[in-house]
Design an enzyme around this catalytic site. Structure first.
Site, PDB file in Angstrom:
ATOM      1  N   GLY A 174      14.083  33.397  56.939  1.00 49.55           N
ATOM      2  CA  GLY A 174      14.427  32.290  55.913  1.00 49.55           C
ATOM      3  C   GLY A 174      14.615  31.095  56.323  1.00 49.55           C
ATOM      4  O   GLY A 174      14.582  30.554  57.567  1.00 49.55           O
TER       5      GLY A 174
ATOM      6  N   GLY B  93      17.045  27.499  56.433  1.00 51.73           N
ATOM      7  CA  GLY B  93      18.522  27.055  56.679  1.00 51.73           C
ATOM      8  C   GLY B  93      18.660  27.110  58.107  1.00 51.73           C
ATOM      9  O   GLY B  93      18.022  27.495  58.912  1.00 51.73           O
TER      10      GLY B  93
ATOM     11  N   GLU C 218       7.302  31.821  56.058  1.00 55.28           N
ATOM     12  CA  GLU C 218       7.114  30.980  54.757  1.00 55.28           C
ATOM     13  C   GLU C 218       7.301  29.521  55.524  1.00 55.28           C
ATOM     14  O   GLU C 218       6.412  28.680  55.410  1.00 55.28           O
ATOM     15  CB  GLU C 218       8.150  31.413  53.996  1.00 55.28           C
TER      16      GLU C 218
ATOM     17  N   ASN D 253      20.447  27.228  45.731  1.00 59.48           N
ATOM     18  CA  ASN D 253      19.220  26.727  46.116  1.00 59.48           C
ATOM     19  C   ASN D 253      18.293  27.405  45.076  1.00 59.48           C
ATOM     20  O   ASN D 253      17.459  26.924  44.451  1.00 59.48           O
ATOM     21  CB  ASN D 253      18.662  26.859  47.479  1.00 59.48           C
TER      22      ASN D 253
ATOM     23  N   GLY E 103      11.536  32.684  48.911  1.00 59.14           N
ATOM     24  CA  GLY E 103      10.592  33.929  49.152  1.00 59.14           C
ATOM     25  C   GLY E 103      11.561  35.009  49.654  1.00 59.14           C
ATOM     26  O   GLY E 103      11.017  36.134  49.728  1.00 59.14           O
TER      27      GLY E 103
HETATM   28  N1  COA Z   1      30.404  31.247  48.543  1.00 58.39           N
HETATM   29  C1  COA Z   1      30.469  29.967  48.622  1.00 58.39           C
HETATM   30  N2  COA Z   1      29.717  29.174  49.272  1.00 58.39           N
HETATM   31  C2  COA Z   1      29.161  29.788  50.586  1.00 58.39           C
HETATM   32  C3  COA Z   1      29.166  30.931  50.790  1.00 58.39           C
HETATM   33  C4  COA Z   1      30.045  31.945  49.763  1.00 58.39           C
HETATM   34  N3  COA Z   1      30.062  33.149  50.090  1.00 58.39           N
HETATM   35  N4  COA Z   1      28.536  31.246  52.030  1.00 58.39           N
HETATM   36  C5  COA Z   1      28.294  30.042  52.296  1.00 58.39           C
HETATM   37  N5  COA Z   1      28.679  29.158  51.563  1.00 58.39           N
HETATM   38  C6  COA Z   1      28.189  27.793  51.705  1.00 58.39           C
HETATM   39  C7  COA Z   1      28.566  27.123  53.075  1.00 58.39           C
HETATM   40  O1  COA Z   1      30.260  26.944  53.066  1.00 58.39           O
HETATM   41  C8  COA Z   1      27.747  26.001  52.944  1.00 58.39           C
HETATM   42  O2  COA Z   1      28.469  24.819  52.218  1.00 58.39           O
HETATM   43  P1  COA Z   1      28.263  23.499  52.485  1.00 58.39           P
HETATM   44  O3  COA Z   1      26.769  22.985  52.176  1.00 58.39           O
HETATM   45  O4  COA Z   1      28.964  22.777  51.615  1.00 58.39           O
HETATM   46  O5  COA Z   1      28.548  23.149  53.915  1.00 58.39           O
HETATM   47  C9  COA Z   1      26.525  26.240  52.160  1.00 58.39           C
HETATM   48  O6  COA Z   1      27.081  27.508  51.506  1.00 58.39           O
HETATM   49  C10 COA Z   1      25.466  26.811  53.160  1.00 58.39           C
HETATM   50  O7  COA Z   1      25.620  27.578  54.184  1.00 58.39           O
HETATM   51  P2  COA Z   1      25.236  27.733  55.632  1.00 58.39           P
HETATM   52  O8  COA Z   1      26.157  28.605  56.231  1.00 58.39           O
HETATM   53  O9  COA Z   1      25.250  26.451  56.058  1.00 58.39           O
HETATM   54  O10 COA Z   1      23.939  28.301  55.463  1.00 58.39           O
HETATM   55  P3  COA Z   1      22.356  28.142  55.569  1.00 58.39           P
HETATM   56  O11 COA Z   1      22.152  26.815  55.525  1.00 58.39           O
HETATM   57  O12 COA Z   1      21.528  28.994  56.409  1.00 58.39           O
HETATM   58  O13 COA Z   1      22.113  28.569  53.986  1.00 58.39           O
HETATM   59  C11 COA Z   1      21.558  29.871  52.190  1.00 58.39           C
HETATM   60  C12 COA Z   1      22.349  29.664  53.235  1.00 58.39           C
HETATM   61  C13 COA Z   1      21.687  31.268  51.475  1.00 58.39           C
HETATM   62  C14 COA Z   1      22.180  28.834  51.054  1.00 58.39           C
HETATM   63  C15 COA Z   1      20.120  29.657  52.034  1.00 58.39           C
HETATM   64  O14 COA Z   1      19.535  30.233  53.287  1.00 58.39           O
HETATM   65  C16 COA Z   1      19.358  29.801  50.917  1.00 58.39           C
HETATM   66  O15 COA Z   1      19.101  29.144  50.023  1.00 58.39           O
HETATM   67  N6  COA Z   1      18.761  30.980  50.745  1.00 58.39           N
HETATM   68  C17 COA Z   1      17.936  31.550  49.627  1.00 58.39           C
HETATM   69  C18 COA Z   1      16.565  31.381  49.543  1.00 58.39           C
HETATM   70  C19 COA Z   1      15.954  32.168  50.784  1.00 58.39           C
HETATM   71  O16 COA Z   1      16.418  33.055  51.285  1.00 58.39           O
HETATM   72  N7  COA Z   1      14.710  31.532  51.091  1.00 58.39           N
HETATM   73  C20 COA Z   1      14.177  31.941  52.496  1.00 58.39           C
HETATM   74  C21 COA Z   1      13.023  32.775  51.992  1.00 58.39           C
HETATM   75  S1  COA Z   1      11.618  32.499  53.239  1.00 58.39           S
END
Ligand code: COA
Length: 498
Positions: free
Chosen positions: A263, A265, A288, A378, A382
């Site tokens: 995924g 991030g 992806e 976000n 996918g």
């Molecule tokens: N509740 C609230 N906020 C949370 C949290 C929770 N349980 N867990 C993490 N966060 C916050 C973090 O504190 C961070 O905040 P900031 O931007 O203010 O620092 C933010 O979410 C991002 O978290 P991070 O730990 O840096 O993870 P990431 O960059 O790997 O992103 C997702 C994680 C889930 C947001 C991201 O992977 C995503 O949008 N996924 C959905 C889409 C997807 O999976 N696409 C891939 C398919 S190919």
């Protein structure tokens, strides 16, 4: 210079300014733009739209592949151009407008958007705006760093605006494999039988008369915003490697594993990076987004091939990859997102799918999108396409967020993107829960023991024990299930005793 990129003189007089091209887009239209996870988005026309809307307000429905770079989603949101936005975004400014109820955001599985367009289930595209490396002699469009939904947008739109981006290297030509599935219900199987399968054209084939305007740009893709691996993400990667090593020892996988999907991030990139220090080799990706870690794995000799829909890199990595493109090109394919994310292909290839959760609950339901159950982060992207259809569905996250005030393992998720039925393995920096073949009561005990942060583990165990006493196949204390979220809302921490 741009005439070398526009390969037939009959297109030369269609070159206009971004403002002129943008004037083709009027109030109420549905516009399909290229762009996927900050890669290959149309750059000049959306800026011109925002500038015009600041003087003369108007609104459009904007569809893309996924998120846009260069702050375009923010700029468009702040100029109040967007009435609807489909199917993914990752911008704090647009996120604010969505959560304020100003922009209607349709959060879709990324494989589905063009299927719905093709079958007229969502409003038709009036104009497509596609970034390109070049236009071929026949009018074919050669995309840049992403394919996303660009091909179907261009094919289905009444008119097409092409942005020829001179900053995008012409060495990208030949990476793309444009295959459009035939119409349902008489569709033939999609002939992708391995990540390397090339089944389409290296350009988007459209009726050249539809090219209504060409804009020449030079703006670069913006760099990815991922952070480097840290102790937490290294631990997550370590747990995954240990688990997969055991799958090999049990004879369920070989050291070549099965094609990997990862995924978006920071966490997913770090986990993929962790494969460098494992015994696994001759790996392949059918994914992806190809992030920095894909190219680190190539350079480490671990990865043989990568198929994706976009290349989203940090600035340093982008320069290196473009300079060495001849070295990587035969190992790469960029496909339309409906093919990179197609359930039929994902199931056929038997992908090991690694996606990121915001939070998961004691039974393994996953929330990837909604902070506190209400506020869009976000989008599902996918992750659903892959999680439901792969050989194995892994979700990773850190066990706590916001300095420990949030537990990522909760009694009940406040929003469900991936149900317990689509989740096989959960990993935090604390440990790994293998949920395959387990019933809900077994899942709860495994998840609490292996994945929860020590500062929340006893409280989760206490919740589960009291719920189990009450009974049920999936025991819950319904009146208490969201108390952790409401504690956070009221007291700024999920701690039950706050
Ligand atoms: N509740 C609230 N906020 C949370 C949290 C929770 N349980 N867990 C993490 N966060 C916050 C973090 O504190 C961070 O905040 P900031 O931007 O203010 O620092 C933010 O979410 C991002 O978290 P991070 O730990 O840096 O993870 P990431 O960059 O790997 O992103 C997702 C994680 C889930 C947001 C991201 O992977 C995503 O949008 N996924 C959905 C889409 C997807 O999976 N696409 C891939 C398919 S190919």
């Amino acid at each position: 210079m741009h005439r070398k990129r526009i390969r037939h003189p009959r297109f030369w007089d269609r070159v206009v300014s971004a403002e002129e091209a943008a004037s083709l887009i009027t109030d109420g239209m549905t516009v399909g733009m290229s762009g996927f996870t900050r890669a290959g988005e149309a750059k000049a026309v959306p800026m011109a739209l925002a500038e015009r809307a600041r003087i003369t307000p108007f609104k459009i429905t904007l569809m893309t592949g996924a998120s846009l770079g260069n702050d375009l989603d923010k700029t468009l949101a702040e100029a109040h151009v967007l009435s609807r936005r489909i199917p993914f975004q990752a911008d704090p400014g647009l996120r604010k407008a969505i959560n304020a109820g100003e922009v209607m955001f349709i959060d879709q599985h990324l494989s589905e958007t063009v299927e719905q367009l093709r079958t007229h289930q969502i409003p038709a595209i009036d104009i497509a705006v596609i970034e390109a490396v070049a236009i071929t002699e026949q009018g074919g469009i050669i995309p840049t760093t992403s394919v996303g939904n660009s091909a179907s947008f261009a094919i289905l739109a009444d008119k097409v605006i092409v942005e020829i981006n001179l900053s995008q290297s012409d060495t990208l030509e030949g990476l793309h494999d444009i295959y459009i599935p035939s119409r349902r219900p008489s569709r033939q199987p999609i002939p992708v039988v391995s990540p390397e399968s090339r089944v389409g054209f290296p350009f988007i084939p459209i009726d050249p008369d539809k090219i209504a305007a060409i804009v020449v740009t030079e703006k670069r893709d913006s760099s990815s915003t991922i952070l480097p691996p840290d102790d937490g993400t290294r631990n997550i990667a370590g747990h995954l490697a240990e688990f997969l090593g055991n799958e090999v020892r049990q004879g369920r996988l070989t050291n070549e594993l099965q094609p990997l999907q990862a995924g978006i991030g920071t966490i997913a990139n770090a986990v993929m990076h962790g494969f460098i220090d494992t015994p696994f080799h001759s790996l392949k990706m059918y994914s992806e987004v190809l992030q920095d870690s894909t190219f680190d794995l190539f350079d480490a000799g671990k990865l043989d091939f990568a198929s994706g829909s976009s290349i989203t890199l940090s600035q340093a990595k982008y320069q290196q990859v473009i300079t060495d493109m001849a070295h990587y090109k035969h190992k790469l394919i960029l496909r339309p997102q409906e093919i990179s994310n197609h359930p039929e292909v994902i199931r056929r290839l038997g992908l090991i799918c690694i996606n990121t959760a915001l939070e998961f609950d004691i039974y393994g339901n996953v929330n990837s999108t909604h902070v506190g159950g209400t506020h869009m982060m976000n989008g599902i992207g996918g992750s659903g396409d892959f999680a439901r259809n792969g050989h194995m569905s892994v979700f990773v996250t850190k066990s706590i967020a916001k300095d420990g005030k949030i537990s990522s393992v909760v009694p009940m998720v406040s929003h469900v993107d991936h149900t317990e039925h689509d989740v096989d393995i959960l990993i935090t920096e604390i440990g790994l829960a293998d949920l395959r073949g387990l019933a809900p009561r077994e899942r709860a005990q495994t998840i609490i023991a292996n994945c929860a942060h020590p500062s929340y583990r006893d409280d989760l165990a206490d919740y589960y024990r009291r719920a189990a006493e009450r009974g049920g196949h999936t025991p819950h204390l319904i009146e208490e299930a969201f108390s952790w979220h409401s504690n956070f809302r009221q007291h700024g921490t999920m701690k039950p005793d706050a």
